[in-house]
Design a protein around this motif. Structure first.
Motif, PDB file in Angstrom:
ATOM      1  N   VAL A 145     -17.586   1.717  18.962  1.00 50.58           N
ATOM      2  CA  VAL A 145     -18.142   2.242  17.812  1.00 50.58           C
ATOM      3  C   VAL A 145     -19.706   1.848  17.597  1.00 50.58           C
ATOM      4  CG1 VAL A 145     -17.879   2.219  15.220  1.00 50.58           C
ATOM      5  CG2 VAL A 145     -15.834   2.501  16.814  1.00 50.58           C
ATOM      6  N   TRP A 146     -19.782   0.586  17.711  1.00 50.94           N
ATOM      7  CA  TRP A 146     -21.078  -0.088  17.443  1.00 50.94           C
ATOM      8  C   TRP A 146     -21.355  -1.544  18.432  1.00 50.94           C
ATOM      9  CZ3 TRP A 146     -22.589  -4.423  14.131  1.00 50.94           C
ATOM     10  CH2 TRP A 146     -23.962  -4.486  14.070  1.00 50.94           C
ATOM     11  N   ARG A 147     -22.201  -1.655  19.219  1.00 49.58           N
ATOM     12  CA  ARG A 147     -22.324  -2.888  20.016  1.00 49.58           C
ATOM     13  C   ARG A 147     -20.949  -3.297  20.449  1.00 49.58           C
ATOM     14  NH1 ARG A 147     -27.470  -6.431  18.000  1.00 49.58           N
ATOM     15  NH2 ARG A 147     -28.701  -4.233  17.344  1.00 49.58           N
ATOM     16  N   ARG A 148     -20.411  -4.575  19.892  1.00 51.27           N
ATOM     17  CA  ARG A 148     -19.146  -5.080  20.341  1.00 51.27           C
ATOM     18  C   ARG A 148     -18.104  -4.416  19.491  1.00 51.27           C
ATOM     19  NH1 ARG A 148     -21.026 -11.257  21.068  1.00 51.27           N
ATOM     20  NH2 ARG A 148     -22.874 -10.979  22.285  1.00 51.27           N
ATOM     21  N   LEU A 149     -18.223  -3.621  18.672  1.00 51.28           N
ATOM     22  CA  LEU A 149     -17.044  -3.198  17.951  1.00 51.28           C
ATOM     23  C   LEU A 149     -16.546  -1.800  18.539  1.00 51.28           C
ATOM     24  CD1 LEU A 149     -15.242  -3.595  15.220  1.00 51.28           C
ATOM     25  CD2 LEU A 149     -16.958  -1.858  14.241  1.00 51.28           C
ATOM     26  N   GLY A 150     -15.218  -1.683  18.606  1.00 47.76           N
ATOM     27  CA  GLY A 150     -14.420  -0.771  19.317  1.00 47.76           C
ATOM     28  C   GLY A 150     -13.052  -0.144  18.315  1.00 47.76           C
ATOM     29  N   TRP A 151     -12.759   0.975  18.450  1.00 44.74           N
ATOM     30  CA  TRP A 151     -11.942   1.763  17.595  1.00 44.74           C
ATOM     31  C   TRP A 151     -10.748   1.878  18.765  1.00 44.74           C
ATOM     32  CZ3 TRP A 151     -10.879   7.252  17.680  1.00 44.74           C
ATOM     33  CH2 TRP A 151      -9.802   7.710  16.745  1.00 44.74           C
ATOM     34  N   ILE A 152      -9.405   1.614  18.294  1.00 44.39           N
ATOM     35  CA  ILE A 152      -8.277   1.805  19.164  1.00 44.39           C
ATOM     36  C   ILE A 152      -7.396   2.584  18.635  1.00 44.39           C
ATOM     37  CG2 ILE A 152      -6.485   0.629  20.325  1.00 44.39           C
ATOM     38  CD1 ILE A 152      -8.351  -1.945  20.050  1.00 44.39           C
TER      39      ILE A 152
END
Length: 183
Positions: A99-106
């Motif tokens: 999603v953004w840099r170190r952020l992810g959606w699972i």
């Protein structure tokens, strides 16, 4: 589910180890096996645990496709109980999207048989994963069961610390970690 009152508290705790035996190649996904044990720390009277030790053996296949990351899991559970042990098998498919840099959606869907019963279980899960460092990930997710006899909604959080014995330190600064959305 079933019109019961909401209950709050701590669930059982678990420890596991995973060993990757094949790294992803051009036409082959990464593969690993995992062994875990559940430590009965919850209050069985509240329905958060059984009061018995459970064990789990899992096979995992993992593949990156452009920015998407896919995991397929096949897990066998040996659950403790008052009459000895009961087994079950579940499988799941996970998709992780940066999603953004170190952020992810699972996004995940999983299910299968349940220990000690003929009932089956199925759920969908969505959440976020934040890579604090190359080897530390914090996750939070909401799950919604789509089978009878299971809690309809659950919230879960976790912290994963990964360490590769005998190998060079992972490179930093590539999104969630050096190898994708999970350490």
């Amino acid at each position: 589910g079933g019109g019961t009152d909401t209950v709050g508290g701590i669930t059982d705790q678990s420890l596991s180890v995973m060993v990757e035996f094949l790294q992803q190649r051009r036409r082959v996904p990464a593969m690993a096996v995992s062994y875990g044990v559940t430590i009965p720390t919850a209050n069985p009277a509240k329905g958060f645990g059984t009061g018995y030790v459970d064990q789990q053996l899992a096979f995992l296949a993992s593949r990156d496709v452009r920015q998407l990351h896919f995991d397929f899991n096949l897990a066998s559970t040996l659950a403790g109980g008052p009459d000895g042990r009961a087994g079950a098998v579940q499988s799941g498919l996970v998709m992780a999207v940066p999603v953004w840099r170190r952020l992810g959606w699972i996004l995940e869907s999983d299910g299968g048989s349940q220990p000690g019963t003929a009932e089956r279980f199925g759920q969908s899960l969505t959440g976020f994963s934040w890579g604090m460092r190359a080897n530390v990930v914090v996750d939070a997710a909401c799950a919604r069961a789509w089978t009878a006899g299971a809690p309809r909604q659950q919230f879960t959080m976790g912290v994963t610390w990964a360490h590769r014995l005998g190998l060079k330190r992972l490179a930093r600064g590539r999104g969630w970690g050096a190898e994708g959305p999970h350490p």
